[in-house]
Design a protein around this motif. Structure first.
Motif, PDB file in Angstrom:
ATOM      1  N   VAL A  11       0.841  -1.201   0.000  1.00  0.00           N
ATOM      2  CA  VAL A  11       0.000   0.000   0.000  1.00  0.00           C
ATOM      3  C   VAL A  11       0.875   1.250   0.000  1.00  0.00           C
ATOM      4  CG1 VAL A  11      -1.698   1.315   1.334  1.00  0.00           C
ATOM      5  CG2 VAL A  11      -1.928  -1.167   1.116  1.00  0.00           C
ATOM      6  N   LEU A  12       1.941   1.233   0.796  1.00  0.00           N
ATOM      7  CA  LEU A  12       2.857   2.380   0.831  1.00  0.00           C
ATOM      8  C   LEU A  12       3.561   2.561  -0.511  1.00  0.00           C
ATOM      9  CD1 LEU A  12       4.425   1.846   4.380  1.00  0.00           C
ATOM     10  CD2 LEU A  12       2.602   3.427   3.735  1.00  0.00           C
ATOM     11  N   LYS A  13       3.932   1.449  -1.152  1.00  0.00           N
ATOM     12  CA  LYS A  13       4.581   1.548  -2.466  1.00  0.00           C
ATOM     13  C   LYS A  13       3.631   2.135  -3.505  1.00  0.00           C
ATOM     14  CE  LYS A  13       7.788  -2.299  -1.686  1.00  0.00           C
ATOM     15  NZ  LYS A  13       8.123  -3.712  -2.022  1.00  0.00           N
ATOM     16  N   ASN A  14       2.355   1.795  -3.389  1.00  0.00           N
ATOM     17  CA  ASN A  14       1.374   2.380  -4.308  1.00  0.00           C
ATOM     18  C   ASN A  14       1.265   3.888  -4.096  1.00  0.00           C
ATOM     19  OD1 ASN A  14      -0.993   2.089  -6.260  1.00  0.00           O
ATOM     20  ND2 ASN A  14      -1.997   3.023  -4.493  1.00  0.00           N
ATOM     21  N   MET A  15       1.345   4.331  -2.830  1.00  0.00           N
ATOM     22  CA  MET A  15       1.340   5.773  -2.551  1.00  0.00           C
ATOM     23  C   MET A  15       2.528   6.445  -3.218  1.00  0.00           C
ATOM     24  SD  MET A  15       0.325   5.905   1.477  1.00  0.00           S
ATOM     25  CE  MET A  15      -1.074   5.001   2.134  1.00  0.00           C
ATOM     26  N   VAL A  16       3.681   5.773  -3.187  1.00  0.00           N
ATOM     27  CA  VAL A  16       4.885   6.315  -3.831  1.00  0.00           C
ATOM     28  C   VAL A  16       4.661   6.467  -5.329  1.00  0.00           C
ATOM     29  CG1 VAL A  16       7.303   5.839  -4.380  1.00  0.00           C
ATOM     30  CG2 VAL A  16       6.449   5.429  -2.055  1.00  0.00           C
ATOM     31  N   VAL A  17       4.155   5.418  -5.962  1.00  0.00           N
ATOM     32  CA  VAL A  17       3.935   5.430  -7.413  1.00  0.00           C
ATOM     33  C   VAL A  17       2.925   6.509  -7.795  1.00  0.00           C
ATOM     34  CG1 VAL A  17       3.029   4.105  -9.361  1.00  0.00           C
ATOM     35  CG2 VAL A  17       4.563   3.008  -7.708  1.00  0.00           C
ATOM     36  N   GLN A  18       1.805   6.559  -7.077  1.00  0.00           N
ATOM     37  CA  GLN A  18       0.748   7.514  -7.412  1.00  0.00           C
ATOM     38  C   GLN A  18       1.187   8.949  -7.166  1.00  0.00           C
ATOM     39  OE1 GLN A  18      -2.180   6.744  -8.893  1.00  0.00           O
ATOM     40  NE2 GLN A  18      -1.548   4.593  -8.946  1.00  0.00           N
TER      41      GLN A  18
ATOM     42  N   TRP B 116      11.656  19.511  -7.218  1.00  0.00           N
ATOM     43  CA  TRP B 116      11.032  18.208  -6.976  1.00  0.00           C
ATOM     44  C   TRP B 116      11.918  17.060  -7.420  1.00  0.00           C
ATOM     45  CZ3 TRP B 116       7.736  15.479  -4.396  1.00  0.00           C
ATOM     46  CH2 TRP B 116       7.336  14.218  -4.853  1.00  0.00           C
ATOM     47  N   MET B 117      12.036  16.047  -6.565  1.00  0.00           N
ATOM     48  CA  MET B 117      12.648  14.765  -6.891  1.00  0.00           C
ATOM     49  C   MET B 117      11.650  13.672  -6.526  1.00  0.00           C
ATOM     50  SD  MET B 117      16.570  15.141  -5.527  1.00  0.00           S
ATOM     51  CE  MET B 117      16.009  15.376  -3.833  1.00  0.00           C
ATOM     52  N   GLU B 118      11.657  12.590  -7.283  1.00  0.00           N
ATOM     53  CA  GLU B 118      10.696  11.523  -7.023  1.00  0.00           C
ATOM     54  C   GLU B 118      10.845  11.000  -5.597  1.00  0.00           C
ATOM     55  OE1 GLU B 118      10.733   8.406  -9.903  1.00  0.00           O
ATOM     56  OE2 GLU B 118       9.488   9.572 -11.298  1.00  0.00           O
ATOM     57  N   VAL B 119       9.693  10.789  -4.956  1.00  0.00           N
ATOM     58  CA  VAL B 119       9.688  10.324  -3.577  1.00  0.00           C
ATOM     59  C   VAL B 119      10.025   8.832  -3.544  1.00  0.00           C
ATOM     60  CG1 VAL B 119       7.225   9.771  -3.574  1.00  0.00           C
ATOM     61  CG2 VAL B 119       8.354  10.349  -1.432  1.00  0.00           C
ATOM     62  N   THR B 120      10.645   8.386  -2.472  1.00  0.00           N
ATOM     63  CA  THR B 120      11.002   6.980  -2.271  1.00  0.00           C
ATOM     64  C   THR B 120      10.150   6.380  -1.162  1.00  0.00           C
ATOM     65  OG1 THR B 120      12.701   7.482  -0.619  1.00  0.00           O
ATOM     66  CG2 THR B 120      13.370   7.501  -2.949  1.00  0.00           C
ATOM     67  N   LEU B 121      10.215   5.048  -1.015  1.00  0.00           N
ATOM     68  CA  LEU B 121       9.454   4.372   0.032  1.00  0.00           C
ATOM     69  C   LEU B 121       9.899   4.838   1.414  1.00  0.00           C
ATOM     70  CD1 LEU B 121       7.394   2.233   0.915  1.00  0.00           C
ATOM     71  CD2 LEU B 121       9.220   0.521   0.767  1.00  0.00           C
ATOM     72  N   THR B 122      11.200   5.002   1.602  1.00  0.00           N
ATOM     73  CA  THR B 122      11.711   5.474   2.895  1.00  0.00           C
ATOM     74  C   THR B 122      11.170   6.852   3.215  1.00  0.00           C
ATOM     75  OG1 THR B 122      13.742   4.170   2.615  1.00  0.00           O
ATOM     76  CG2 THR B 122      13.799   5.988   4.209  1.00  0.00           C
ATOM     77  N   GLU B 123      11.136   7.733   2.214  1.00  0.00           N
ATOM     78  CA  GLU B 123      10.614   9.082   2.440  1.00  0.00           C
ATOM     79  C   GLU B 123       9.113   9.055   2.708  1.00  0.00           C
ATOM     80  OE1 GLU B 123      13.281  12.300   0.033  1.00  0.00           O
ATOM     81  OE2 GLU B 123      12.069  10.945  -1.202  1.00  0.00           O
ATOM     82  N   MET B 124       8.384   8.158   2.048  1.00  0.00           N
ATOM     83  CA  MET B 124       6.943   8.073   2.280  1.00  0.00           C
ATOM     84  C   MET B 124       6.652   7.629   3.711  1.00  0.00           C
ATOM     85  SD  MET B 124       3.985   8.654   1.088  1.00  0.00           S
ATOM     86  CE  MET B 124       4.311   8.891  -0.667  1.00  0.00           C
TER      87      MET B 124
ATOM     88  N   ILE C 201      -3.192   9.116  -3.315  1.00  0.00           N
ATOM     89  CA  ILE C 201      -3.454   7.676  -3.250  1.00  0.00           C
ATOM     90  C   ILE C 201      -3.818   7.164  -4.640  1.00  0.00           C
ATOM     91  CG2 ILE C 201      -4.788   5.852  -2.130  1.00  0.00           C
ATOM     92  CD1 ILE C 201      -3.125   7.453  -0.197  1.00  0.00           C
ATOM     93  N   VAL C 202      -4.647   7.914  -5.343  1.00  0.00           N
ATOM     94  CA  VAL C 202      -5.007   7.649  -6.735  1.00  0.00           C
ATOM     95  C   VAL C 202      -4.804   8.946  -7.497  1.00  0.00           C
ATOM     96  CG1 VAL C 202      -6.853   7.017  -8.341  1.00  0.00           C
ATOM     97  CG2 VAL C 202      -6.667   5.856  -6.128  1.00  0.00           C
ATOM     98  N   ALA C 203      -3.880   8.936  -8.431  1.00  0.00           N
ATOM     99  CA  ALA C 203      -3.505  10.174  -9.107  1.00  0.00           C
ATOM    100  C   ALA C 203      -4.578  10.654 -10.072  1.00  0.00           C
ATOM    101  CB  ALA C 203      -2.173   9.984  -9.837  1.00  0.00           C
ATOM    102  N   PHE C 204      -5.228   9.721 -10.775  1.00  0.00           N
ATOM    103  CA  PHE C 204      -6.161  10.130 -11.823  1.00  0.00           C
ATOM    104  C   PHE C 204      -7.402   9.247 -11.788  1.00  0.00           C
ATOM    105  CE2 PHE C 204      -1.806  10.849 -13.287  1.00  0.00           C
ATOM    106  CZ  PHE C 204      -1.819  12.238 -13.359  1.00  0.00           C
ATOM    107  N   ARG C 205      -8.509   9.853 -12.175  1.00  0.00           N
ATOM    108  CA  ARG C 205      -9.787   9.147 -12.221  1.00  0.00           C
ATOM    109  C   ARG C 205      -9.832   8.238 -13.447  1.00  0.00           C
ATOM    110  NH1 ARG C 205     -15.247  10.908 -10.722  1.00  0.00           N
ATOM    111  NH2 ARG C 205     -14.375  12.971 -10.273  1.00  0.00           N
ATOM    112  N   SER C 206     -10.231   6.988 -13.232  1.00  0.00           N
ATOM    113  CA  SER C 206     -10.411   6.079 -14.356  1.00  0.00           C
ATOM    114  C   SER C 206     -11.872   6.102 -14.793  1.00  0.00           C
ATOM    115  CB  SER C 206      -9.996   4.657 -13.980  1.00  0.00           C
ATOM    116  OG  SER C 206     -10.911   4.106 -13.054  1.00  0.00           O
ATOM    117  N   SER C 207     -12.156   5.483 -15.916  1.00  0.00           N
ATOM    118  CA  SER C 207     -13.524   5.462 -16.436  1.00  0.00           C
ATOM    119  C   SER C 207     -14.462   4.676 -15.520  1.00  0.00           C
ATOM    120  CB  SER C 207     -13.551   4.847 -17.837  1.00  0.00           C
ATOM    121  OG  SER C 207     -13.015   3.523 -17.811  1.00  0.00           O
TER     122      SER C 207
END
Length: 529
Positions: free
Chosen positions: A139-146, A164-172, A222-228
């Motif tokens: 779940v935390l990794k999904n937060m990182v990706v999103q 801005w730099m991409e966030v990592t799991l440790t930072e999350m 948690i979810v970056a974009f709305r899907s159909s």
């Protein structure tokens, strides 16, 4: 009409407290769920913790606060007769819609399942181990990706953000740790950690800089974009809610007795005390309603239901606010996984209704609820039981009418209290134990309701102190931080029921501190250290 009354002989305060304690122990209702002492403010158990759904008698607003304890509940030997069959057998011609003052014994539903954690945690389990039963690494990794996806699309639309730099799991994990720290230190802003003021915390401020934290907060998703396939307003957090619910279901089996209510999620008291009147007026009200189904023996929250205050449709909260349709829908949603288990559900007056209880009984869900002629759906109930008698009443007097397995109780204790139940026999006697007044007789259903609701009120008084203080403007973020707070409280309850608690007995505050340090990478994850 069946009546009871009279008051038993007064006893000394010490013997009353001992009697109350023994009755609580017979129900296995745990005291001091957070391992801390303190005053209880749960004087009146006959209310929902939400201002919108507190009980009130339209005839008598001066209700005395009650401190109650529940006695042993007799168990039935087998399954109950289905309500439709029982009602057909018991209806008497000439009564009010089938309601009769002739009472019969209706044993409570049989419950043989054990309750508690479903997995045995090792004695070396850490606070992080318990937290990740509900919020695992995937779940935390999904937060990182999103979060990284949202930051990328945001910058494509509004311009590049060089900082801005991409966030990592440790930072999350550190980001969550900083947010959770506001539930322990109750600072008015999470940014106070890096300040030089009263709420500064130099011990954790060095893990991440304030600018980096603010960047993660800006893009956090948690979810970056709305899907159909996502059309409802909670689409940005629904996958997390589903994952959290799966964690609750897979790690804990609730006891037979549970409560439906709205937990205390009021504004941060520090903010209320320090803000100006203008700031308070500008503060947006919550745009959602949050309800829970909670185990009344442990305090574990089994299920969460979030309803948005949006839209003008027939199912919108604006349309259904304070109306039986909304509360009936909430109750059905919270109990959708409870059928066939003979659970006993306690409800406040906004949920209590004959139609709902009869529908639940067909699913082998039994209920005991406080009834209010002003807030409850009284369809199908005898009018004679909804009006107060003209003759003066003494404390402990009550009237009961019965229809099938359903009992309608009107009980007097410096005010008229009405209860609807199919979970307790109307012929079984109970008692309310008060320090000053001694023992007040009542039906067993009244005592059971008072005991379980009183426990939930005590729980609310304690766990509401540990909600994350951060108050974002976006609704999905408000829901997220509230549910994270609930997950941590549930994690602590599992910790107290595990062998790890016997290794090191942490209070709720100490457990929170331990979790924060483990998320920030400041501590060894073994609770024995």
């Amino acid at each position: 009409m069946a009546e009871g009354g009279g008051g038993g002989p007064r006893r000394k305060a010490l013997s009353l407290l001992e009697a109350a304690r023994s009755r609580y122990e017979s129900l296995q209702i745990s005291d001091d769920v957070f391992g801390e002492s303190g005053q209880d403010s749960s004087g009146n158990p006959f209310y929902s913790t939400s201002a919108d759904s507190r009980s009130a008698s339209s005839q008598d607003e001066d209700e005395e606060q009650l401190a109650a304890a529940e006695g042993p509940v007799p168990r039935g030997r087998g399954r109950r007769v289905p309500r439709a069959v029982a009602a057909e057998r018991q209806q008497v011609p000439g009564e009010e819609g089938g309601w009769t003052p002739t009472l019969r014994d209706a044993p409570p539903p049989d419950f043989k399942d054990s309750f508690g954690p479903t997995h045995k945690m090792p004695p070396t389990a850490s606070a992080m181990d318990f937290f990740q039963l509900f919020v695992p690494d995937n779940v935390l990794k999904n937060m990182v990706v999103q979060t990284n996806m949202y930051a990328k699309k945001y910058q494509e639309r509004f311009g590049k953000d060089d900082a801005w730099m991409e966030v990592t799991l440790t930072e999350m994990k550190a980001f969550l740790g900083y947010m959770i720290s506001t539930s322990i230190h109750h600072c008015e802003s999470v940014l106070s950690i890096w300040s030089s003021g009263f709420y500064s915390n130099k011990s954790i401020a060095l893990i991440m800089t304030q600018p980096r934290f603010e960047k993660i907060l800006k893009y956090f998703h948690i979810v970056a974009f709305r899907s159909s396939q996502m059309t409802h307003g909670l689409y940005k957090i629904q996958p997390f809610l589903d994952s959290l619910q799966h964690g609750f279901d897979s790690t804990f089996r609730p006891s037979q007795t549970q409560v439906l209510h709205e937990p205390l999620i009021d504004e941060d008291p520090v903010f209320i005390a320090t803000c100006t009147e203008r700031e308070l007026r500008k503060r947006k009200k919550r745009k959602f309603s949050l309800w829970v189904r909670q185990c009344s023996s442990t305090g574990f929250i089994c299920q969460i239901y979030v309803h948005l205050k949006e839209g003008g449709g027939a199912d919108g909260l604006d349309t259904l606010k304070n109306k039986p349709q909304l509360h009936s829908m909430v109750a059905k949603s919270l109990c959708q996984n409870a059928s066939g288990k003979n659970y006993i559900i306690f409800t406040g007056p906004s949920i209590t209704s004959l139609n709902l209880f009869e529908e639940f009984e067909k699913q082998e869900i039994y209920c005991c609820g406080l009834l209010s002629s002003r807030k409850s759906d009284c369809t199908g109930l005898p009018p004679s039981m909804l009006h107060n008698p003209d003759a003066p009443q003494s404390r402990g007097q009550y009237r009961i009418k019965m229809k099938g397995n359903m009992s309608l109780i009107c009980w007097y204790n410096k005010g008229h209290f009405r209860f609807l139940t199919n979970a307790y026999s109307p012929v079984q006697q109970g008692v309310i134990i008060k320090r000053k007044s001694g023992e007040i007789p009542c039906p067993l259903a009244v005592e059971a309701f008072a005991a379980h609701l009183s426990y939930i009120c005590k729980y609310d008084d304690k766990y509401s102190k540990y909600f994350i203080s951060h108050k974002p403007n976006k609704t999905w973020q408000q829901v997220f931080w509230f549910t994270i707070s609930i997950a941590i409280n549930n994690a602590y309850i599992l910790y107290k029921m595990s062998d790890a608690y016997h290794v090191k007995r942490y209070s709720r505050a100490q457990f929170g501190e331990r979790l924060i340090k483990e998320l920030l990478g400041l501590e060894d994850t073994s609770p024995s250290h």
